[in-house]
Design a protein around this motif. Sequence first.
Motif, PDB file in Angstrom:
ATOM      1  N   LEU A  63      62.853  32.434  17.151  1.00 32.63           N
ATOM      2  CA  LEU A  63      63.203  32.576  15.732  1.00 32.63           C
ATOM      3  C   LEU A  63      62.087  32.148  14.794  1.00 32.63           C
ATOM      4  CD1 LEU A  63      66.867  31.235  15.857  1.00 32.63           C
ATOM      5  CD2 LEU A  63      66.050  33.591  16.071  1.00 32.63           C
ATOM      6  N   TYR A  64      61.243  31.204  15.189  1.00 30.66           N
ATOM      7  CA  TYR A  64      60.186  30.661  14.321  1.00 30.66           C
ATOM      8  C   TYR A  64      60.774  30.276  12.956  1.00 30.66           C
ATOM      9  CZ  TYR A  64      56.862  32.225  17.808  1.00 30.66           C
ATOM     10  OH  TYR A  64      56.164  32.391  18.981  1.00 30.66           O
TER      11      TYR A  64
ATOM     12  N   ILE B 273      56.142  37.461  19.133  1.00 30.11           N
ATOM     13  CA  ILE B 273      56.603  37.814  17.790  1.00 30.11           C
ATOM     14  C   ILE B 273      57.397  39.111  17.795  1.00 30.11           C
ATOM     15  CG2 ILE B 273      55.893  38.219  15.403  1.00 30.11           C
ATOM     16  CD1 ILE B 273      55.228  35.423  16.436  1.00 30.11           C
ATOM     17  N   VAL B 274      56.902  40.121  18.490  1.00 32.85           N
ATOM     18  CA  VAL B 274      57.521  41.449  18.449  1.00 32.85           C
ATOM     19  C   VAL B 274      58.623  41.578  19.503  1.00 32.85           C
ATOM     20  CG1 VAL B 274      57.103  43.930  18.613  1.00 32.85           C
ATOM     21  CG2 VAL B 274      55.379  42.430  17.577  1.00 32.85           C
TER      22      VAL B 274
ATOM     23  N   THR C  38      60.189  32.167   9.352  1.00 34.51           N
ATOM     24  CA  THR C  38      61.278  32.925   8.732  1.00 34.51           C
ATOM     25  C   THR C  38      61.546  32.418   7.324  1.00 34.51           C
ATOM     26  OG1 THR C  38      62.279  33.314  10.900  1.00 34.51           O
ATOM     27  CG2 THR C  38      63.700  33.573   8.988  1.00 34.51           C
TER      28      THR C  38
ATOM     29  N   PHE D  96      55.203  39.534  10.210  1.00 33.65           N
ATOM     30  CA  PHE D  96      56.066  40.496  10.888  1.00 33.65           C
ATOM     31  C   PHE D  96      57.304  40.806  10.049  1.00 33.65           C
ATOM     32  CE2 PHE D  96      59.618  41.204  13.894  1.00 33.65           C
ATOM     33  CZ  PHE D  96      59.162  42.363  14.519  1.00 33.65           C
ATOM     34  N   LEU D  97      57.869  39.789   9.402  1.00 30.22           N
ATOM     35  CA  LEU D  97      59.084  39.982   8.601  1.00 30.22           C
ATOM     36  C   LEU D  97      58.797  40.679   7.277  1.00 30.22           C
ATOM     37  CD1 LEU D  97      60.860  36.540   9.202  1.00 30.22           C
ATOM     38  CD2 LEU D  97      61.443  38.754  10.207  1.00 30.22           C
TER      39      LEU D  97
ATOM     40  N   HIS E 113      61.711  39.102  19.114  1.00 29.60           N
ATOM     41  CA  HIS E 113      62.374  38.986  17.813  1.00 29.60           C
ATOM     42  C   HIS E 113      63.866  39.249  17.985  1.00 29.60           C
ATOM     43  CE1 HIS E 113      63.239  39.328  13.572  1.00 29.60           C
ATOM     44  NE2 HIS E 113      63.721  40.547  13.749  1.00 29.60           N
TER      45      HIS E 113
ATOM     46  N   HIS F 148      62.791  46.819  14.321  1.00 29.81           N
ATOM     47  CA  HIS F 148      62.768  45.944  13.146  1.00 29.81           C
ATOM     48  C   HIS F 148      62.129  46.642  11.960  1.00 29.81           C
ATOM     49  CE1 HIS F 148      61.768  42.651  10.482  1.00 29.81           C
ATOM     50  NE2 HIS F 148      60.493  42.983  10.590  1.00 29.81           N
TER      51      HIS F 148
ATOM     52  N   LYS G 219      54.653  35.477  12.409  1.00 29.65           N
ATOM     53  CA  LYS G 219      56.078  35.778  12.279  1.00 29.65           C
ATOM     54  C   LYS G 219      56.419  36.117  10.826  1.00 29.65           C
ATOM     55  CE  LYS G 219      60.437  35.895  13.622  1.00 29.65           C
ATOM     56  NZ  LYS G 219      60.927  36.841  14.643  1.00 29.65           N
TER      57      LYS G 219
ATOM     58  N   GLY H 292      58.348  28.656  18.229  1.00 21.17           N
ATOM     59  CA  GLY H 292      59.350  29.688  18.007  1.00 21.17           C
ATOM     60  C   GLY H 292      60.759  29.216  18.269  1.00 21.17           C
TER      61      GLY H 292
ATOM     62  N   LYS I 278      65.244  34.884  22.769  1.00 25.50           N
ATOM     63  CA  LYS I 278      64.650  35.260  21.489  1.00 25.50           C
ATOM     64  C   LYS I 278      63.994  34.047  20.832  1.00 25.50           C
ATOM     65  CE  LYS I 278      66.156  39.444  21.950  1.00 25.50           C
ATOM     66  NZ  LYS I 278      65.213  40.536  22.302  1.00 25.50           N
TER      67      LYS I 278
END
Length: 773
Positions: free
Chosen positions: A169-170, A155-156, A174, A472-473, A159, A22, A469, A409, A167
Motif C-alpha cells: 500500500l505504501y 509498485i505496479v 498514498t 504511480f497514483l 498495487h 489502474h 508510488k 510498502g 499487495k
Amino acid sequence: MAAIQKPQTPAPQLDPVDPQAHQPYVPDSARLPEFTWSAVLVGAVLGIVFGASSLYLVLKVGMTVSASIPVAVLSITLFRALSNAFGLRPATILENNITQTTGSAGESIAFGVGVTMPALMLLGFDLDLTRVMVVSLLGGLLGILMMIPLRRAFIVNMHGRPGEPGKLLYPEGTACAAVLESGERGGMSGRLVFLGFGIAFAQKFITVAMAFMRETLQWPLTQFNRVASIAADMAPELLGVGYVIGIRVASVMLAGAIIGNLVIVPAIATFGDGVPTVIPPADKPVAQLGLAEIQRDYLRFVGAGCVTAAGIISMFRTLPLILRSLRASLGSLAGGATATVTARRTDQDLSLRFVIGGSLALLALMAWFLHSELNGAGIPNSWTKGLLGSGLVLGFGFLFVTVSSRLTGEIGSSSNPISGMTVATLFLTCLIFLALGMTSPVESVIALSIGGVVCIAASNGGTTSQDLKTGFLVGGTPRLQQYAILVGALTSALVIGGTLLVFNQAGTVYSRKHVPDITLTQQQYDALTGTVDFEGDQYRVWRPNRTEFPSVVPGKYFVDANRRPVVLEDPAITGRLTARDDGSEVRMKFDAPKTQVMGTIINGMLKRDLNWGLVLIGAMLAVGVELCGVSSLAFAVGVYIPMQATTPIFLGGAVRWIAEWLARPRTADSATSPTAPAATAPAAESETGPGLLMASGYIAGGTLAGVAIAFLDLPFFVAAKNAVNFGERVGNETIPVIVENLVPALVFVALMALLALVASGKLLRSPEAERKP
C-alpha cells in the motif's frame, strides 16, 4: 495582462487494452509540464532545508519523520503564490510531484548520515568533510539505482486495496498523492504548515537563542532518591514528532525513559553510594556522581545494549517477511526481464544499462576510496580490502534496499527498521573483519563507512519507493521521477556534510579545567603524531586508550611540550560538557543516541573496548519487553535518550489521542481520494489532515530554528542573554523563577492546545471541511 491559463488535467480514461488496469489521476495519454527547471530547483532547495532539519532531529533524539508530505504542501503553496503574484503559469500536479520527489531525498540521507558518521569521533577520528560527503553520495545514489529495477514488481504488480493478500500500500506515498490531488482541485492550503512553522520557529528562537525562557524544565524527586527527577524540554519539534508517531509508540518510549531514569539510575545511586571505590566505567565513586554523570557513565551502556538487541530482534522478527520479499522480488525481476517494454509514458524507467553502469561506477569509487584510506595509513593489501568493502556494500546494500522498499510498502517509512538493518550490517562486517584480523583503527573506520553507505542506501531505497508510488497514483513519469530524486540526492549529499560539521562546531567546548592531572612518558609523547594549532600555540593530539589509561576520561586532548594535557576538545555531538570554563551554558549539544550505539558496536568488537556487563543488562531489558508483546525498539530509544526529550514526544502523542477523541463524531464523514480505493480513505486522510500538517510545521520550525542558531554562532546569543538579564533588571528574585519556569510551561501548553484544536477541527477548519454535511 492576459488571464492565467491553468493547464487542464484530462479526466481519467479507461485503458483501451486493459480496462481493469489502474487509472492514474493524470492519464497516460496526457502531456503536461513535468520535469521543469523550476520544479527541480525548488525541490532541491527544500531537500537541503529539510535535510538540515532532519539531521538536527536525528542527532537530538535518533529519529526523523517523512518529509514528502510537507514538501508537497509547500510546493503547492509556493507555486500558487508565485503564480498569483507574478502572473506565472500555475504549476501542474506533475511538476509538484517532481518537486516533492526531489525534496524527499534530503531527509533519508540526513538520517543515514546522522546515525553513522558522528561515530567517527567515538572511534578516535575527527569529522572529515570528504569522508562524510563520499559516504552520503555513494549511499544516496546506490539506494535509488538499486530500487529502480524493483519498481515494476513492488509498485505496479503489487498495487491493490487494503486487506488484499500480497499487495503493498505504501501509506505515506498514498497520502502524498492525496495531497497533490487535493492541491490540484484547489482544496489544499499550506497555511497550517506555515502557521506551525512560524510559531515553532519563534518559540524555539526566543527560548534557546535569546535565552528569554528556560528550555528544559526539571522537577527533582529528592524524597524518592537524590538523583531522581522528571524533566521535559519545551521543544515544539519534539511535540510534533510525538503527534506524528501517535500515542502508542510515544507511550512505549516514555516507558523506556521511566525505567532508565526513574528505576535504573536511582538503583545505581542507592546501591553505589555505599561503595567507596570507583566502579568502572566511571572515574569517581558513585556517591560523587550526579544525575548526568550516572546517565553518561552507566545508563548510556545499558541503553546501547537495549537498542542493539532491539534492532537485532526487529530483524529476526521480520526475517520471514524479508525472505518472502527477497524471493518474490527475485521472481518478479526474473519474470520482468522477459517482459515487453512498452512505450507508455507512465511505465518508463531509466534503462537497465544506466542502472547497472551507474551502480558499478559507484562501487568502483567505493573501492578506490577505501583503498586510498588504507594505503594512506600504510596498511598492506589495501586494494584487496577496498574491493572486499565494496563487495560488502553490494551484498548488504542490495539486500537491505530490497527489504526496505518492501517493508515501506507494508508498514510505512516511520516503522521501517533501518537502524536494525544498520546494526546487522555492522555486526556482520565487524565479524568478517575480526576473522581476517582487520582490527586497526583505520579499519574500524572502514567498517563504519560500509555501515553508513548501506544505512543511507536502505533509507533512500524506501523513500524512492514511496515517491514512485505517489507518481504511480497521480500519473507521473517514473523515468523523470528517478532523474529528480537522483538530483535531490546529489545536492543534499553535497551539503549535508558541511551542515554536520557546523552543528558539531557550534557546541564544541575547549576546556582547560577538565583535563587529567597526568604527565606522559617521553615514549608516549613521541608516539603522538597529530598536531593542532590552538590560540597561537601548537600542541600534539592525544586520544587516551581506556585500557592503558583507565582513570582518564576518553576524549581529544591537546598536549603541550611538557608532555601534559592542557586542553580538552569536547564536541557538540556525543560530547559531555554543557558549560564553558567561564560558566556560560552551551545549548547546542546532541546526544546522538543511535550514533553512540554504532560506535559501541565497532569499538566493542574490533577494539574489545566495551563494558559487556552493562550492555547485556540492556539487552535483557529488550528481551523482557519483547516477551511482554511490545516492540522493544521504541522502548530502547526511550532508555537511551535523556528523559527531557522523551516527555514532549509523549505529550505530542497525547495531543493526537485527544484530538482524535474530539473529532470522533466526524470521522465517518471523511471524504475519499478519487484515485485511492474507498477502503484507503481513512488512512490517507489521517496522514494529510490538519493535525499532521500543523505538526509538520512544528517540526520544521523547531528544527530549522536550531539550524539557524548553529549557523549564526553562539557567542552572539550568549551576549544577548547577558544583556537581557531579567533578574538584575527588575531587582526581584521571584521574577526569574516565573519567567524561566512558569512562562515556558504555559507557552508549551498553548502550543499543545492549538495543535489539538486544529487537529480536531475546532479551529481553522478548511472551506472543504466546512462544506461537509
